[in-house]
Structures are given as structure tokens and as C-alpha cells.
Scaffold this active site. Structure first.
Site, PDB file in Angstrom:
ATOM      1  N   GLY A   1     -48.208  -3.001 -42.765  1.00  0.00           N
ATOM      2  CA  GLY A   1     -49.085  -4.040 -42.226  1.00  0.00           C
ATOM      3  C   GLY A   1     -50.084  -4.543 -43.242  1.00  0.00           C
ATOM      4  O   GLY A   1     -51.232  -4.857 -42.913  1.00  0.00           O
ATOM      5  N   ALA A   2     -49.647  -4.634 -44.494  1.00  0.00           N
ATOM      6  CA  ALA A   2     -50.576  -4.912 -45.588  1.00  0.00           C
ATOM      7  C   ALA A   2     -50.612  -6.379 -45.997  1.00  0.00           C
ATOM      8  O   ALA A   2     -51.215  -6.735 -46.997  1.00  0.00           O
ATOM      9  CB  ALA A   2     -50.240  -4.049 -46.802  1.00  0.00           C
TER      10      ALA A   2
ATOM     11  N   GLY B   1     -50.263  -8.457 -58.433  1.00  0.00           N
ATOM     12  CA  GLY B   1     -49.800  -8.334 -59.815  1.00  0.00           C
ATOM     13  C   GLY B   1     -48.495  -7.582 -59.959  1.00  0.00           C
ATOM     14  O   GLY B   1     -47.794  -7.312 -58.980  1.00  0.00           O
TER      15      GLY B   1
ATOM     16  N   ASN C   1     -50.888   1.637 -41.563  1.00  0.00           N
ATOM     17  CA  ASN C   1     -51.965   0.737 -41.155  1.00  0.00           C
ATOM     18  C   ASN C   1     -51.519  -0.269 -40.092  1.00  0.00           C
ATOM     19  O   ASN C   1     -52.360  -0.773 -39.343  1.00  0.00           O
ATOM     20  CB  ASN C   1     -52.484  -0.014 -42.385  1.00  0.00           C
ATOM     21  CG  ASN C   1     -53.317  -1.219 -41.998  1.00  0.00           C
ATOM     22  OD1 ASN C   1     -54.479  -1.108 -41.641  1.00  0.00           O
ATOM     23  ND2 ASN C   1     -52.702  -2.408 -42.036  1.00  0.00           N
TER      24      ASN C   1
ATOM     25  N   SER D   1     -58.278   4.732 -34.995  1.00  0.00           N
ATOM     26  CA  SER D   1     -59.363   3.877 -34.512  1.00  0.00           C
ATOM     27  C   SER D   1     -60.393   4.735 -33.810  1.00  0.00           C
ATOM     28  O   SER D   1     -60.042   5.745 -33.185  1.00  0.00           O
ATOM     29  CB  SER D   1     -58.830   2.827 -33.534  1.00  0.00           C
ATOM     30  OG  SER D   1     -59.889   2.117 -32.923  1.00  0.00           O
TER      31      SER D   1
ATOM     32  N   TYR E   1     -54.319   0.904 -26.048  1.00  0.00           N
ATOM     33  CA  TYR E   1     -54.544   0.991 -27.496  1.00  0.00           C
ATOM     34  C   TYR E   1     -55.285   2.295 -27.830  1.00  0.00           C
ATOM     35  O   TYR E   1     -54.909   3.010 -28.768  1.00  0.00           O
ATOM     36  CB  TYR E   1     -55.355  -0.217 -27.937  1.00  0.00           C
ATOM     37  CG  TYR E   1     -55.732  -0.274 -29.397  1.00  0.00           C
ATOM     38  CD1 TYR E   1     -54.833  -0.724 -30.358  1.00  0.00           C
ATOM     39  CD2 TYR E   1     -57.017   0.076 -29.815  1.00  0.00           C
ATOM     40  CE1 TYR E   1     -55.199  -0.814 -31.696  1.00  0.00           C
ATOM     41  CE2 TYR E   1     -57.391  -0.005 -31.147  1.00  0.00           C
ATOM     42  CZ  TYR E   1     -56.477  -0.448 -32.077  1.00  0.00           C
ATOM     43  OH  TYR E   1     -56.848  -0.535 -33.401  1.00  0.00           O
TER      44      TYR E   1
ATOM     45  N   ALA F   1     -52.873   5.154 -27.570  1.00  0.00           N
ATOM     46  CA  ALA F   1     -51.951   5.204 -28.714  1.00  0.00           C
ATOM     47  C   ALA F   1     -52.654   5.730 -29.957  1.00  0.00           C
ATOM     48  O   ALA F   1     -52.103   6.568 -30.685  1.00  0.00           O
ATOM     49  CB  ALA F   1     -51.380   3.808 -28.975  1.00  0.00           C
TER      50      ALA F   1
ATOM     51  N   THR G   1     -60.298  13.789 -39.477  1.00  0.00           N
ATOM     52  CA  THR G   1     -60.480  12.451 -38.903  1.00  0.00           C
ATOM     53  C   THR G   1     -61.857  11.946 -39.282  1.00  0.00           C
ATOM     54  O   THR G   1     -62.857  12.596 -38.975  1.00  0.00           O
ATOM     55  CB  THR G   1     -60.356  12.505 -37.365  1.00  0.00           C
ATOM     56  OG1 THR G   1     -59.134  13.125 -36.998  1.00  0.00           O
ATOM     57  CG2 THR G   1     -60.438  11.110 -36.761  1.00  0.00           C
TER      58      THR G   1
END
Length: 248
Positions: free
Chosen positions: A13-14, A51, A87, A139, A152, A155, A238
Site C-alpha cells: 500500500g505504498a 530512484g 501497511n 492502528s 476496522y 481487524a 506495539t
């Protein structure tokens, strides 16, 4: 010389947001960075901007065969995988009683199964190498809950628990695993779930002791530490990056 010199890192997810910030930081620290994203164009575009030590690849983290193909390509091209940063994430804000089951499935598939799928593909490689590090972007919603983000939160809570279990299982192979928990972060995803509401932004900003939302770079700095050899003896932990919004 950066702290990640000669390391091969995958960041899911970058193509944008927090993931892009993480990829930029890892690259700046000397890593070769694989930008894995469901949007192949944004993956390749981000890699081109970074790059010559960056490559953009398509990967749908909800599809095991897509993840496996991406991981195999990385292994063939670079011979090893030193860092995996999970991510990729998605959310749709709504009170739980008003939420749609189809959205539950998508939230859990991307945020929880996405992490399981990539770890299933990468951990055997790290075990064989007898080295590697996994950084899962969870999160604070998974630690303390979040109104309008019940599924969410569930998860992401699963990601935190999974990270601890993997840390225990993989320690014998000298592989560590840690979770980074963002608080409210100024990204397109945050805007899409109500973060573009000036009243919400102001209320959140007032609740955060540092009086500002997180920037992707704030998360990236912590991820880069966990990805480095400096964190070699840290596993199963964490860490919240929330400007003090949550403390424990």
C-alpha cells in the site's frame, strides 16, 4: 550511510499516504524498496520518483496468488527479503448498527487477511535466511476502539495480536515482528472517512496533546527504527504514534 543499507524491503500500500511516507524514509536510509500496491500505476510512479533502488509492483493483498507472485518476483530479482512492512489498509466510517456486511468483508480482507497473506508468503523466506523483520501498521483503533470504526478496530486488534504470536513463533529464526499504531494521520484515507470535516479536524487536534494530526513521516520514522538492526532485540511490541492521544 543509512541504517538500512543493503536491505531489501517490501512496503504494501505504498503508492500513497502513510505507505508512501514509509517507502521514502526506508529509501533515504539506504534500503532497496519494493513499492507494492493494488494500483500498479501509483506503485511504479512512486518508485520512479524515489530512484534506482526502488521498484513498483502490483499486489492485491487480499489475493494470496497475487501476493505470492509479487514475493516470488522480489526473491528472484534480489535474492532475499529483509523487511516486510504491512501497511495496506482501508476503512469506511459508519456506526456499527448502520454498517453494511459487504463493507465488513472488505475491511477484514484488506486489513487483517492482507497481513496474513503477506506473512504467509514472506516468513518462510525469512526463516530460511535466519534473519528478517516484519513491521505491521495497525492502528490505535485496535488498541482503544474508535467510534464509527468498529469492524476496522476489530481487524486492527487482530493485527496486533497476530504480530505478537508471529513474534513468538519466529524468534527461533532470529526474525522479529512489531506493530506500529498510528493515531489520526493527515492522509487521503483519513479525509475519505470524515477527516475533511473542519469541525472533526479541530476537535481531534484539540484532543491530541501535541495539537496536530500525525504526518506520514511521523509514522515512517518509527517504522524505519523497527526495520533497522538497532531494533534487533525488540519483538512483539506495539507502539502508538499518536501525539499522546493514547498512552499506556
Amino acid at each position: 550511510m543509512g541504517t538500512l543499507e543493503d536491505k531489501i524491503a517490501i512496503v504494501t500500500g505504498a503508492g500513497q499516504g502513510i505507505g508512501r511516507g514509509i517507502a521514502e524514509k526506508l529509501y533515504a536510509e539506504g534500503a532497496t524498496v519494493v513499492i507494492a500496491d493494488i494500483n500498479e500505476n501509483s506503485a511504479k510512479g512512486t518508485a520512479a520518483e524515489l530512484g534506482s533502488r526502488a521498484v513498483g509492483l502490483h499486489a492485491d493483498v487480499t489475493a494470496p496468488e497475487s501476493v505470492q507472485a509479487m514475493v516470488e518476483q522480489v526473491r528472484q530479482q534480489f535474492g532475499r527479503i529483509d523487511v516486510l512492512v504491512n501497511n495496506a489498509g482501508w476503512d469506511k466510517a459508519a456506526p456499527f448498527v448502520d454498517s453494511d456486511r459487504a463493507d465488513w468483508d472488505r475491511v477484514i480482507q484488506i486489513n487483517l487477511y492482507g497481513v496474513l497473506n503477506t506473512c504467509k508468503a514472506v516468513l518462510p523466506i525469512m526463516a530460511e535466511q535466519k534473519s528478517g523483520t516484519v513491521v505491521n501498521v495497525a492502528s490505535d483503533a485496535g488498541r482503544v476502539g474508535s467510534s464509527g470504526e468498529a469492524v476496522y478496530s476489530a481487524a486492527k486488534g487482530g493485527v496486533i495480536s497476530f504480530t505478537k504470536s508471529v513474534a513468538r513463533e519466529m524468534a527461533r529464526y532470529q526474525v522479529n515482528a512489531n506493530a506500529v499504531c498510528p493515531g489520526p494521520t493527515d492522509t487521503a484515507l483519513f479525509a475519505s472517512i470524515g477527516g475533511d470535516d473542519p469541525r472533526l479536524r479541530e476537535a481531534l487536534t484539540k484532543a491530541i496533546p501535541f495539537r496536530r494530526l500525525a504526518q506520514p513521516s511521523d509514522l515512517a520514522n518509527v517504522v524505519a527504527f523497527f526495520a533497522s538492526d538497532e531494533a534487533a532485540y525488540v519483538t512483539g511490541q506495539t507502539v502508538s504514534v499518536s501525539g499522546g492521544l493514547t498512552m499506556s
